[in-house]
Design an enzyme around this catalytic site. Structure first.
Site, PDB file in Angstrom:
ATOM      1  CG  ASP A 186      -2.063  -0.937   1.171  1.00 35.80           C
ATOM      2  OD1 ASP A 186      -2.761  -0.936   0.158  1.00 35.80           O
ATOM      3  OD2 ASP A 186      -2.268  -1.687   2.137  1.00 35.80           O
ATOM      4  CB  ILE A 187       3.388   2.406   2.421  1.00 38.59           C
ATOM      5  CG1 ILE A 187       2.394   2.343   3.592  1.00 38.59           C
ATOM      6  CG2 ILE A 187       4.340   3.570   2.599  1.00 38.59           C
ATOM      7  CD1 ILE A 187       3.032   2.078   4.935  1.00 38.59           C
TER       8      ILE A 187
END
Length: 413
Positions: A186-187
């Site tokens: 995600d990051i």
């Protein structure tokens, strides 16, 4: 200057409409907010479901009262909250009006959702040709190349698996793959999207034309695994888990201490000689098999065992005294170590943010970006659900009567 007398961030004046949820999208908009952008988080009626995710400090207001837990508080700092029901025609018309005064809109719905609302990029660009529309999806948007997986839902472990990073991560060489602890699936895409937004805004500022910015989660993960790509291209051999070492350098990785683990990075022969010197030049240091990095890689098991036999006799603190500042070295920290180490306080990486209802603040990770003239950073806590609905709408051109009608209709909260 801000109302508190602090210099605003470099993105001061940028208006971002944030329709994101979960981790990837909010992390992207958080990065923009940390640098001074006005990020308006547009939540559905009732609020973003991640508000309920803990942990919660004692007494902290829960989602049912408009509050939030640690998850939401960490990645939604510096944002405003406006509750808007896009399922109602008046809600969609309201968003179109907001778009006219925005620089950026960012969303991470599945492909086609915004189009079904009649709010796809092409429609929004009619309202504001300068708009930068940013989308983050598991396998990208069809506008940039339609993936066979375009309809698949994707979360962090899916992106880690299919983007390649999980396949080269594991505790043993040639062993089973391992998920990386933080949500890099995600990051990492969030970081790439923030970078893309900044680049597109610079272009829009110079030309008056916005554009569609598209990041696929799996593509972003692959981008940070660039080594595996050129390795396979050159050798036709697919890299696998490397354990805690490095395929091209030795010694390079984790080694045991008497009270935990330390990390060593010896990228060249100069640092190897320095390491050997700090170790008291043991007899095996003159072994011709260890003379160069190429030879050490070839005899990796013997080198790593010899180094480990020495490190395990010492504490992490003792090893820091012998190696720190000389050889690339670092003790493996857990969260308690990080909270105790002065580096992270001095660098502003542990920031206390108000937690509504709680008697004490919640500590969240700060921004690692340091800028001398426009420092940015954490300025205020995450918002309560709909905390800024009225003031945000007023700032963007809605009069009191219009806001009252929208609220009476349940379009805004």
């Amino acid at each position: 200057m801000s109302a508190h007398g602090r210099t605003r961030g470099a993105l001061d004046g940028m208006v971002v409409l944030d329709l994101t949820q979960m981790l990837a999208g909010p992390y992207c908009s958080m990065m923009l907010a940390d640098q001074g952008a006005r990020v308006i988080k547009i939540e559905p009626p009732g609020g973003d479901q991640t508000r309920r995710n803990g942990p919660h400090l004692d007494g902290a207001l829960r989602m049912e009262s408009g509050g939030f837990g640690g998850y939401f508080g960490s990645i939604n700092r510096n944002k405003e909250s406006l509750v808007l029901d896009l399922k109602q025609p008046a809600g969609r018309e309201t968003l179109l009006r907001l778009v006219r005064g925005a620089d950026v809109l960012v969303e991470n719905y599945r492909a086609g959702v915004m189009e079904r609302f009649g709010l796809g990029y092409e429609r929004l660009a009619e309202e504001n040709p300068k708009l930068v529309y940013a989308a983050l999806r598991g396998f990208g948007d069809p506008r940039s190349g339609e993936s066979a997986y375009a309809g698949w839902p994707a979360y962090d472990p899916v992106a880690q698996a299919m983007g390649g990073i999980m396949g080269i991560t594991g505790p043993q060489r040639g062993g089973a793959p391992t998920k990386i602890g933080p949500g890099v699936g995600d990051i990492v895409p969030a970081m790439f999207l923030a970078y893309g937004i900044a680049a597109a805004c610079w272009h829009a500022q110079r030309t008056g034309r916005g554009q569609f910015v598209d990041v696929a989660m799996v593509d972003a993960v692959l981008a940070v695994c660039e080594r595996m790509v050129f390795q396979y291209s050159a050798s036709a051999q697919a890299p696998g888990p490397e354990g805690n070492g490095h395929p091209l350098l030795c010694p390079f990785g984790l080694f045991p201490a008497s009270d935990g683990y330390i990390s060593l990075g010896v990228p060249n022969d100069r640092f190897w000689r320095l390491l050997v010197e700090r170790m008291g030049h043991p007899p095996w240091a003159d072994d011709p098999r260890f003379a160069t990095n190429e030879l050490r890689v070839r005899h990796r098991a013997e080198v790593e065992q010899a180094v480990a036999d020495w490190t395990v006799r010492h504490t992490k603190r003792a090893l820091a005294g012998m190696l720190g500042g000389e050889v690339p070295f670092g003790p493996v920290f857990d969260a308690a170590d990080i909270f105790d180490d002065p580096h992270f306080r001095i660098r502003g990486m542990l920031v206390e943010a108000e937690q509504p209802g709680a008697a004490r603040a919640l500590t969240i990770a700060g921004s690692p970006v340091r800028m001398s003239a426009t420092p940015g950073g954490v300025r205020h806590r995450a918002p309560m659900t709909g905390e800024h609905t009225d003031c945000t709408l007023a700032d963007l051109g809605f009069d009191a009567g219009e806001i009252a009608v929208l609220r009476a209709q349940g379009v805004v909260q």
